[in-house]
Design a protein around this motif. Structure first.
Motif, PDB file in Angstrom:
ATOM      1  N   PRO A 119       0.796  -1.324   0.294  1.00  0.00           N
ATOM      2  CA  PRO A 119      -0.037  -0.039  -0.313  1.00  0.00           C
ATOM      3  C   PRO A 119       1.182   1.192  -0.244  1.00  0.00           C
ATOM      4  CG  PRO A 119      -1.089  -1.853   1.770  1.00  0.00           C
ATOM      5  CD  PRO A 119       0.588  -2.130   0.885  1.00  0.00           C
ATOM      6  N   GLY A 120       0.449   2.010  -1.040  1.00  0.00           N
ATOM      7  CA  GLY A 120       1.199   2.960  -0.977  1.00  0.00           C
ATOM      8  C   GLY A 120       2.465   3.264  -2.281  1.00  0.00           C
ATOM      9  N   ASP A 121       2.594   2.345  -2.061  1.00  0.00           N
ATOM     10  CA  ASP A 121       4.226   1.881  -2.790  1.00  0.00           C
ATOM     11  C   ASP A 121       3.804   1.422  -4.354  1.00  0.00           C
ATOM     12  OD1 ASP A 121       6.616   2.075  -4.381  1.00  0.00           O
ATOM     13  OD2 ASP A 121       7.785   0.757  -1.803  1.00  0.00           O
ATOM     14  N   PRO A 122       4.199   2.168  -5.212  1.00  0.00           N
ATOM     15  CA  PRO A 122       3.624   1.404  -6.581  1.00  0.00           C
ATOM     16  C   PRO A 122       4.777   0.520  -7.164  1.00  0.00           C
ATOM     17  CG  PRO A 122       3.094   3.149  -6.875  1.00  0.00           C
ATOM     18  CD  PRO A 122       3.837   3.241  -5.227  1.00  0.00           C
ATOM     19  N   ALA A 123       5.706   0.678  -7.211  1.00  0.00           N
ATOM     20  CA  ALA A 123       6.835   0.743  -7.203  1.00  0.00           C
ATOM     21  C   ALA A 123       7.473  -1.325  -6.506  1.00  0.00           C
ATOM     22  CB  ALA A 123       8.497   1.046  -6.290  1.00  0.00           C
ATOM     23  N   HIS A 124       6.417  -2.077  -5.648  1.00  0.00           N
ATOM     24  CA  HIS A 124       6.531  -3.251  -6.281  1.00  0.00           C
ATOM     25  C   HIS A 124       5.001  -3.552  -6.878  1.00  0.00           C
ATOM     26  CE1 HIS A 124       9.087  -2.162  -2.404  1.00  0.00           C
ATOM     27  NE2 HIS A 124       9.634  -3.445  -3.472  1.00  0.00           N
ATOM     28  N   GLY A 125       4.588  -2.779  -7.610  1.00  0.00           N
ATOM     29  CA  GLY A 125       3.916  -3.460  -8.630  1.00  0.00           C
ATOM     30  C   GLY A 125       2.197  -3.910  -8.238  1.00  0.00           C
ATOM     31  N   VAL A 126       1.634  -4.518  -8.726  1.00  0.00           N
ATOM     32  CA  VAL A 126       0.375  -4.455  -8.519  1.00  0.00           C
ATOM     33  C   VAL A 126      -0.276  -5.890  -8.714  1.00  0.00           C
ATOM     34  CG1 VAL A 126      -2.280  -4.275  -9.678  1.00  0.00           C
ATOM     35  CG2 VAL A 126      -0.381  -2.352  -9.639  1.00  0.00           C
ATOM     36  N   ILE A 127      -0.985  -6.177  -8.002  1.00  0.00           N
ATOM     37  CA  ILE A 127      -1.830  -7.952  -8.390  1.00  0.00           C
ATOM     38  C   ILE A 127      -3.664  -7.487  -8.343  1.00  0.00           C
ATOM     39  CG2 ILE A 127      -3.049  -9.773  -6.306  1.00  0.00           C
ATOM     40  CD1 ILE A 127      -0.253 -10.461  -6.546  1.00  0.00           C
ATOM     41  N   THR A 128      -3.492  -8.328  -9.872  1.00  0.00           N
ATOM     42  CA  THR A 128      -5.287  -8.745 -10.126  1.00  0.00           C
ATOM     43  C   THR A 128      -5.732  -9.443  -9.392  1.00  0.00           C
ATOM     44  OG1 THR A 128      -4.505  -7.158 -12.079  1.00  0.00           O
ATOM     45  CG2 THR A 128      -6.673  -8.823 -12.014  1.00  0.00           C
ATOM     46  N   LEU A 129      -6.739  -9.099  -8.716  1.00  0.00           N
ATOM     47  CA  LEU A 129      -7.780 -10.382  -8.404  1.00  0.00           C
ATOM     48  C   LEU A 129      -8.910 -10.504  -8.991  1.00  0.00           C
ATOM     49  CD1 LEU A 129      -7.356  -9.538  -4.446  1.00  0.00           C
ATOM     50  CD2 LEU A 129      -6.032 -11.463  -5.408  1.00  0.00           C
ATOM     51  N   SER A 130      -9.348 -11.763  -9.785  1.00  0.00           N
ATOM     52  CA  SER A 130     -10.552 -11.919 -10.444  1.00  0.00           C
ATOM     53  C   SER A 130     -11.182 -12.986  -9.785  1.00  0.00           C
ATOM     54  CB  SER A 130      -9.934 -12.726 -11.980  1.00  0.00           C
ATOM     55  OG  SER A 130      -9.088 -11.361 -12.362  1.00  0.00           O
ATOM     56  N   ARG A 131     -12.515 -12.830  -9.531  1.00  0.00           N
ATOM     57  CA  ARG A 131     -13.369 -13.627  -8.756  1.00  0.00           C
ATOM     58  C   ARG A 131     -13.628 -15.263  -9.491  1.00  0.00           C
ATOM     59  NH1 ARG A 131     -16.013 -13.129  -3.999  1.00  0.00           N
ATOM     60  NH2 ARG A 131     -15.674 -10.936  -3.946  1.00  0.00           N
ATOM     61  N   THR A 132     -13.062 -16.297  -9.031  1.00  0.00           N
ATOM     62  CA  THR A 132     -12.994 -17.616  -9.468  1.00  0.00           C
ATOM     63  C   THR A 132     -15.091 -18.230  -9.183  1.00  0.00           C
ATOM     64  OG1 THR A 132     -11.979 -18.635  -8.473  1.00  0.00           O
ATOM     65  CG2 THR A 132     -11.395 -17.678  -9.859  1.00  0.00           C
ATOM     66  N   SER A 133     -14.647 -17.831  -7.810  1.00  0.00           N
ATOM     67  CA  SER A 133     -16.536 -18.143  -7.067  1.00  0.00           C
ATOM     68  C   SER A 133     -16.882 -16.927  -6.121  1.00  0.00           C
ATOM     69  CB  SER A 133     -16.208 -18.844  -6.655  1.00  0.00           C
ATOM     70  OG  SER A 133     -15.168 -19.652  -5.092  1.00  0.00           O
ATOM     71  N   PRO A 134     -17.949 -17.783  -5.635  1.00  0.00           N
ATOM     72  CA  PRO A 134     -18.366 -16.219  -4.459  1.00  0.00           C
ATOM     73  C   PRO A 134     -17.172 -16.244  -3.129  1.00  0.00           C
ATOM     74  CG  PRO A 134     -20.468 -17.879  -4.820  1.00  0.00           C
ATOM     75  CD  PRO A 134     -18.979 -18.357  -5.899  1.00  0.00           C
ATOM     76  N   ARG A 135     -16.289 -17.347  -3.352  1.00  0.00           N
ATOM     77  CA  ARG A 135     -15.656 -16.635  -2.173  1.00  0.00           C
ATOM     78  C   ARG A 135     -14.018 -17.005  -2.419  1.00  0.00           C
ATOM     79  NH1 ARG A 135     -12.956 -20.748   1.796  1.00  0.00           N
ATOM     80  NH2 ARG A 135     -12.810 -22.100   1.129  1.00  0.00           N
ATOM     81  N   PHE A 136     -13.492 -17.434  -3.872  1.00  0.00           N
ATOM     82  CA  PHE A 136     -12.247 -17.706  -4.619  1.00  0.00           C
ATOM     83  C   PHE A 136     -12.145 -16.422  -5.499  1.00  0.00           C
ATOM     84  CE2 PHE A 136     -12.643 -21.451  -2.807  1.00  0.00           C
ATOM     85  CZ  PHE A 136     -11.528 -21.728  -1.814  1.00  0.00           C
ATOM     86  N   TRP A 137     -10.537 -15.642  -5.722  1.00  0.00           N
ATOM     87  CA  TRP A 137     -10.248 -14.648  -6.032  1.00  0.00           C
ATOM     88  C   TRP A 137      -8.822 -15.247  -6.742  1.00  0.00           C
ATOM     89  CZ3 TRP A 137     -12.425 -10.125  -6.941  1.00  0.00           C
ATOM     90  CH2 TRP A 137     -13.473 -10.116  -5.698  1.00  0.00           C
ATOM     91  N   ARG A 138      -8.638 -15.467  -7.962  1.00  0.00           N
ATOM     92  CA  ARG A 138      -7.562 -16.203  -8.918  1.00  0.00           C
ATOM     93  C   ARG A 138      -6.496 -14.167  -8.863  1.00  0.00           C
ATOM     94  NH1 ARG A 138      -9.365 -16.312 -13.448  1.00  0.00           N
ATOM     95  NH2 ARG A 138      -9.202 -14.780 -14.244  1.00  0.00           N
TER      96      ARG A 138
END
Length: 233
Positions: A119-138
């Motif tokens: 948080p607050g530091d873009p230098a370490h990149g980004v994770i994209t979370l895509s929902r695969t089910s009501p409980r889980f994210w890829r």
């Protein structure tokens, strides 16, 4: 790779909100208060990006050896100082304009979201979370995140994040969802975390260890307590 746009990068650093594009552009044609804010934000973002580009190009010319400096060096220094002042002003206006526009628009949510690894530091990149089910994210790492953690998974899945009934987050490191779903030994269950960002970061930390000499063919259950703690660092 996210946040190659300087304005979006500045916004992410200040607000922890990662936008895939300048989404306010879609409001610039509106003839109402939201349109006014969007146009102000769009103009400020363009000027901010131009100032950053100028500073990026000017600094190398001002750091050459004295013998190589040109006759116009003093004027260039004054120009850069003025650009720095303008950059600071535009940075403040950019965040204020974005905050005002955001009061009228929802960003994120839904079945996909983007998180700064730190948080607050873009230098370490980004994770994209895509929902695969009501409980889980890829979880997918962008190029900058993969480079920051020295893992060969740029633009690829790094694991699965699940929400527990207790409100915590379970992380399973895998390079293929089928590994996690089948209980394959190529899926590595990591300790639960209290927040989503830390769970995502633990996936990258695990792969960083997994691709290092310190791994020694161990599973997460076989790590030392200090190593387990480092997964959340």
């Amino acid at each position: 790779m996210f946040l190659t746009d300087h304005a979006l990068r500045r916004i992410a650093a200040s607000t922890n909100e990662v936008l895939p594009d300048q989404l306010w552009r879609f409001d610039t044609a509106a003839e109402d208060a939201v349109g006014d804010l969007a146009r102000l934000l769009h103009k400020t973002a363009r000027e901010y990006n131009a100032t950053v580009a100028y500073l990026d190009s000017a600094v190398p010319h001002l750091t050459v050896r004295p013998a190589l400096r040109t006759a116009g060096q003093r004027e260039a220094v004054y120009g850069m100082l003025a650009a720095i002042e303008r950059h600071d002003l535009l940075s403040s206006v950019l965040i204020d304009a974005y905050t005002a526009w955001r009061r009228h628009r929802t960003v994120g949510g839904g079945n996909e979201q983007h998180l700064l690894v730190y948080p607050g530091d873009p230098a370490h990149g980004v994770i994209t979370l895509s929902r695969t089910s009501p409980r889980f994210w890829r979880a997918t790492a962008d190029t900058e995140a993969a480079k920051a953690f020295d893992v060969p998974y740029a633009g690829r899945i790094v694991g699965l994040i699940g929400e527990t009934p207790e409100g915590r987050y379970e992380a399973t490191a895998c390079s293929d969802l089928a590994h996690a779903e089948s209980g394959s030994p190529m899926a590595y269950r990591l300790p639960d975390r209290d927040d989503l960002t830390t769970a995502c970061r633990s996936l990258l930390r695990w792969w960083q260890l997994r691709h290092s000499a310190a791994w020694r063919s161990r599973t997460p259950d076989q790590l030392e307590p200090a190593e387990l703690g480092q997964l959340a660092a």
